[in-house]
Scaffold this motif. Structure first.
Motif, PDB file in Angstrom:
ATOM      1  N   GLN A   1       8.169  67.120  95.979  1.00 22.32           N
ATOM      2  CA  GLN A   1       7.925  65.688  96.182  1.00 22.32           C
ATOM      3  C   GLN A   1       7.584  64.988  94.861  1.00 22.32           C
ATOM      4  O   GLN A   1       8.008  63.861  94.625  1.00 22.32           O
ATOM      5  CB  GLN A   1       6.819  65.462  97.220  1.00 22.32           C
ATOM      6  CG  GLN A   1       6.681  64.012  97.644  1.00 22.32           C
ATOM      7  CD  GLN A   1       7.960  63.419  98.217  1.00 22.32           C
ATOM      8  OE1 GLN A   1       8.684  64.052  98.961  1.00 22.32           O
ATOM      9  NE2 GLN A   1       8.256  62.187  97.849  1.00 22.32           N
ATOM     10  N   GLN A   2       6.838  65.651  93.991  1.00 25.62           N
ATOM     11  CA  GLN A   2       6.509  65.067  92.685  1.00 25.62           C
ATOM     12  C   GLN A   2       7.770  64.909  91.833  1.00 25.62           C
ATOM     13  O   GLN A   2       7.906  63.920  91.109  1.00 25.62           O
ATOM     14  CB  GLN A   2       5.471  65.921  91.965  1.00 25.62           C
ATOM     15  CG  GLN A   2       4.089  65.830  92.569  1.00 25.62           C
ATOM     16  CD  GLN A   2       3.142  66.864  91.993  1.00 25.62           C
ATOM     17  OE1 GLN A   2       3.511  68.020  91.768  1.00 25.62           O
ATOM     18  NE2 GLN A   2       1.902  66.456  91.754  1.00 25.62           N
TER      19      GLN A   2
ATOM     20  N   VAL B   1      23.103  69.999  96.809  1.00 25.07           N
ATOM     21  CA  VAL B   1      21.933  70.879  96.730  1.00 25.07           C
ATOM     22  C   VAL B   1      21.526  71.315  98.138  1.00 25.07           C
ATOM     23  O   VAL B   1      21.256  72.488  98.390  1.00 25.07           O
ATOM     24  CB  VAL B   1      20.758  70.164  96.015  1.00 25.07           C
ATOM     25  CG1 VAL B   1      19.452  70.911  96.219  1.00 25.07           C
ATOM     26  CG2 VAL B   1      21.064  70.005  94.531  1.00 25.07           C
ATOM     27  N   LEU B   2      21.512  70.380  99.053  1.00 29.25           N
ATOM     28  CA  LEU B   2      21.070  70.651 100.415  1.00 29.25           C
ATOM     29  C   LEU B   2      22.027  71.586 101.158  1.00 29.25           C
ATOM     30  O   LEU B   2      21.594  72.522 101.828  1.00 29.25           O
ATOM     31  CB  LEU B   2      20.920  69.334 101.184  1.00 29.25           C
ATOM     32  CG  LEU B   2      20.440  69.421 102.622  1.00 29.25           C
ATOM     33  CD1 LEU B   2      19.066  70.061 102.705  1.00 29.25           C
ATOM     34  CD2 LEU B   2      20.421  68.024 103.236  1.00 29.25           C
ATOM     35  N   THR B   3      23.327  71.346 101.012  1.00 28.50           N
ATOM     36  CA  THR B   3      24.309  72.071 101.826  1.00 28.50           C
ATOM     37  C   THR B   3      25.010  73.211 101.102  1.00 28.50           C
ATOM     38  O   THR B   3      25.560  74.091 101.742  1.00 28.50           O
ATOM     39  CB  THR B   3      25.401  71.112 102.320  1.00 28.50           C
ATOM     40  OG1 THR B   3      26.155  70.639 101.178  1.00 28.50           O
ATOM     41  CG2 THR B   3      24.812  69.935 103.093  1.00 28.50           C
ATOM     42  N   GLY B   4      25.051  73.154  99.764  1.00 25.85           N
ATOM     43  CA  GLY B   4      25.838  74.132  99.008  1.00 25.85           C
ATOM     44  C   GLY B   4      27.325  73.868  99.084  1.00 25.85           C
ATOM     45  O   GLY B   4      28.127  74.639  98.578  1.00 25.85           O
ATOM     46  N   LYS B   5      27.711  72.751  99.690  1.00 26.82           N
ATOM     47  CA  LYS B   5      29.127  72.379  99.831  1.00 26.82           C
ATOM     48  C   LYS B   5      29.422  71.248  98.857  1.00 26.82           C
ATOM     49  O   LYS B   5      28.913  70.143  98.998  1.00 26.82           O
ATOM     50  CB  LYS B   5      29.428  71.954 101.273  1.00 26.82           C
ATOM     51  CG  LYS B   5      29.197  73.072 102.266  1.00 26.82           C
ATOM     52  CD  LYS B   5      29.403  72.593 103.686  1.00 26.82           C
ATOM     53  CE  LYS B   5      29.058  73.717 104.649  1.00 26.82           C
ATOM     54  NZ  LYS B   5      29.072  73.264 106.038  1.00 26.82           N
TER      55      LYS B   5
ATOM     56  N   PRO C   1      13.513  65.817 101.492  1.00 28.77           N
ATOM     57  CA  PRO C   1      12.568  66.726 102.161  1.00 28.77           C
ATOM     58  C   PRO C   1      13.257  67.862 102.931  1.00 28.77           C
ATOM     59  O   PRO C   1      12.596  68.839 103.292  1.00 28.77           O
ATOM     60  CB  PRO C   1      11.805  65.814 103.133  1.00 28.77           C
ATOM     61  CG  PRO C   1      12.023  64.437 102.647  1.00 28.77           C
ATOM     62  CD  PRO C   1      13.345  64.436 101.953  1.00 28.77           C
ATOM     63  N   GLN C   2      14.543  67.744 103.163  1.00 28.92           N
ATOM     64  CA  GLN C   2      15.276  68.782 103.892  1.00 28.92           C
ATOM     65  C   GLN C   2      15.673  69.955 102.996  1.00 28.92           C
ATOM     66  O   GLN C   2      16.113  70.991 103.487  1.00 28.92           O
ATOM     67  CB  GLN C   2      16.537  68.179 104.509  1.00 28.92           C
ATOM     68  CG  GLN C   2      16.261  67.070 105.502  1.00 28.92           C
ATOM     69  CD  GLN C   2      17.548  66.409 105.963  1.00 28.92           C
ATOM     70  OE1 GLN C   2      18.505  67.089 106.315  1.00 28.92           O
ATOM     71  NE2 GLN C   2      17.561  65.088 105.958  1.00 28.92           N
ATOM     72  N   ILE C   3      15.516  69.812 101.687  1.00 24.04           N
ATOM     73  CA  ILE C   3      15.900  70.888 100.762  1.00 24.04           C
ATOM     74  C   ILE C   3      14.851  71.992 100.830  1.00 24.04           C
ATOM     75  O   ILE C   3      13.678  71.751 100.547  1.00 24.04           O
ATOM     76  CB  ILE C   3      16.017  70.363  99.313  1.00 24.04           C
ATOM     77  CG1 ILE C   3      17.051  69.239  99.212  1.00 24.04           C
ATOM     78  CG2 ILE C   3      16.379  71.513  98.368  1.00 24.04           C
ATOM     79  CD1 ILE C   3      17.051  68.510  97.871  1.00 24.04           C
TER      80      ILE C   3
END
Length: 161
Positions: A9-10, A63-67, A105-107
């Protein structure tokens, strides 16, 4: 024993602080100069801002999905239809900011240390991609400061993020 320096978050807040400052640089440009003015063969600031947009949300999605493949294709589409007014650019900037805040926040925490190939071109650890995107924004914002000063406009203080 390893210690974290920043929380996820920071890190996002640090990036969003830079984005708030970049938004103020966009606002400082006269409408006609935002899309046309350049110095020494560099691109106009609106083009630099669009580049930042093409890294932010698409990067976080990668970053989140890798796609990453779809993101490359989406970016190519977005490059064909850039915003044509300051208001449109600022609206896109604000939409991207909100989307970044929603996705971040989902990462999963471990994802930041994983190795991936961003945009099917750049191999490295995920945290490095994020630091690069922040550095890229700072670099291009510096160009915007040069443009504003060349136009006789005082840019916003860089420390006010």
């Amino acid at each position: 024993m390893e210690h974290n320096i920043l929380s996820s978050q920071q890190l996002l807040e640090h990036w969003q602080g830079h984005r708030r400052l970049t938004r103020r640089v966009i606002e400082a440009f006269p409408e006609d100069q935002l899309f046309t003015f350049s110095v020494g063969g560099m691109r106009p600031f609106a083009e630099l801002a669009v580049e930042m947009l093409l890294m932010g949300v698409p990067g976080i999605k990668g970053v989140l999905t890798g796609k990453w493949k779809q993101l490359v294709e989406d970016n190519q589409t977005q490059k064909k239809e850039p915003p044509r007014t300051k208001d449109a650019l600022l609206q896109r900037w604000d939409e991207a900011t909100a989307e970044m805040d929603a996705l971040w926040p989902q990462i999963p925490a471990q994802r930041f240390q994983e190795t991936d190939v961003a945009f099917e071109m750049y191999e490295g650890q995920v945290y490095w991609f994020i630091l690069y995107w922040i550095d890229n924004e700072i670099h291009h914002r510096g160009q915007g400061y040069v443009y504003l000063r060349a136009l006789g406009i005082e840019p916003p203080p860089f420390w006010e993020r």
